[in-house]
Scaffold this active site. Structure first.
Site, PDB file in Angstrom:
ATOM      1  N   ASP A 179      11.402  39.450  46.148  1.00 10.40           N
ATOM      2  CA  ASP A 179      10.585  40.513  45.550  1.00 10.40           C
ATOM      3  C   ASP A 179      11.345  41.845  45.588  1.00 10.40           C
ATOM      4  OD1 ASP A 179       8.560  38.666  45.319  1.00 10.40           O
ATOM      5  OD2 ASP A 179       7.579  39.275  47.189  1.00 10.40           O
TER       6      ASP A 179
HETATM    7  N1  URA Z   1       8.121  35.313  49.907  1.00  7.51           N
HETATM    8  C1  URA Z   1       7.610  36.472  49.452  1.00  7.51           C
HETATM    9  O1  URA Z   1       6.421  36.715  49.536  1.00  7.51           O
HETATM   10  N2  URA Z   1       8.466  37.339  48.888  1.00  7.51           N
HETATM   11  C2  URA Z   1       9.790  37.137  48.796  1.00  7.51           C
HETATM   12  O2  URA Z   1      10.508  38.003  48.299  1.00  7.51           O
HETATM   13  C3  URA Z   1      10.312  35.927  49.287  1.00  7.51           C
HETATM   14  C4  URA Z   1       9.452  35.036  49.839  1.00  7.51           C
END
Ligand code: URA
Length: 229
Positions: A104
């Site tokens: 993310d």
């Molecule tokens: N899980 C999440 O919620 N975000 C990420 O970036 C990776 C795994």
């Protein structure tokens, strides 16, 4: 770039080093129109025209970069609004590269960037059960049986039941989570299903690769295929 002919052919998917040596020995390979029989010959990947069984060989120099992704960067090759993780690599190398999977925009940590589509597919396919470990900080209180719920698989918003995963609660509202898949916001949603809210998320392990402490956010190192598995 100059590279040994047998190595080039093996890297380009024409077989093992032993198999391509055999093809060369049998006269299947030409360089600039001439049949050659010598496998330790060095060829120039930019200028020499190489054929195997009359088919042109397009050499791709496979590259692998490990980035410690900072916040604020999108795990994509292009974005209208935000900088992408490729913006953190030198312009001279980024052609054809892409991140293997996504973190993310507000997640930090280990991200593999490569032009090796076959390897990316293997690493991302659920069949291969590649483990990813995250360190996280959260607010709120996790339910008592959180560890058990992780092991059993967590129902995320009645949409999906995750594969078995592990959580190690460290105290101080920190934890390690290890998952084998990569659904959208997966770790955040698993923690949320257990009563917490993730405030910091950092990937520290991807398969066999670990994030080293001396690789600062925004920095990368180039590794080789053998470092991956
Ligand atoms: N899980 C999440 O919620 N975000 C990420 O970036 C990776 C795994």
């Amino acid at each position: 770039m100059k590279i040994r002919l047998d190595k080039l052919l093996a890297h380009s998917g024409y077989g093992t080093r032993k198999e391509v040596k055999e093809l060369i020995r049998k006269g299947y390979v030409t360089i600039n129109g001439d049949e050659i029989y010598n496998d330790d010959l060095k060829v120039d990947t930019e200028n020499d025209e190489i054929t195997i069984a009359e088919e042109q060989v397009n050499y791709v120099n496979l590259r692998y970069f490990l980035l410690n992704k900072p916040k604020g960067y999108i795990s994509a090759t292009f974005d209208d609004k935000y900088p992408t993780v490729l913006d953190l690599l030198p312009g001279s190398v980024i052609r054809g590269l892409f991140p293997v999977g996504r973190l993310d925009i507000d997640t930090t940590g280990l991200l593999l960037i490569t032009n090796d589509g076959k390897l990316a597919h293997q690493l991302l396919s659920p069949k291969h059960h590649v483990k990813k470990t995250y360190w996280l900080k959260y607010t709120g209180e996790l339910v008592k049986d959180t560890e058990k719920r992780f092991l059993e698989g967590i129902n995320i918003n009645n949409e999906y039941i995750t594969l078995p995963a592990q959580i190690e609660i460290l105290g101080n509202n920190e934890a390690y989570v290890t998952i084998e898949e990569g659904k959208y916001h997966q770790v955040k949603r698993m923690i949320s299903a257990c009563g917490g809210e993730v405030t910091e998320l950092k990937r520290i392990k991807f398969g066999n690769i670990e994030l080293k402490n001396d690789l600062k956010e925004g920095e990368y190192i180039e590794i080789t295929r053998k470092d991956i598995f």
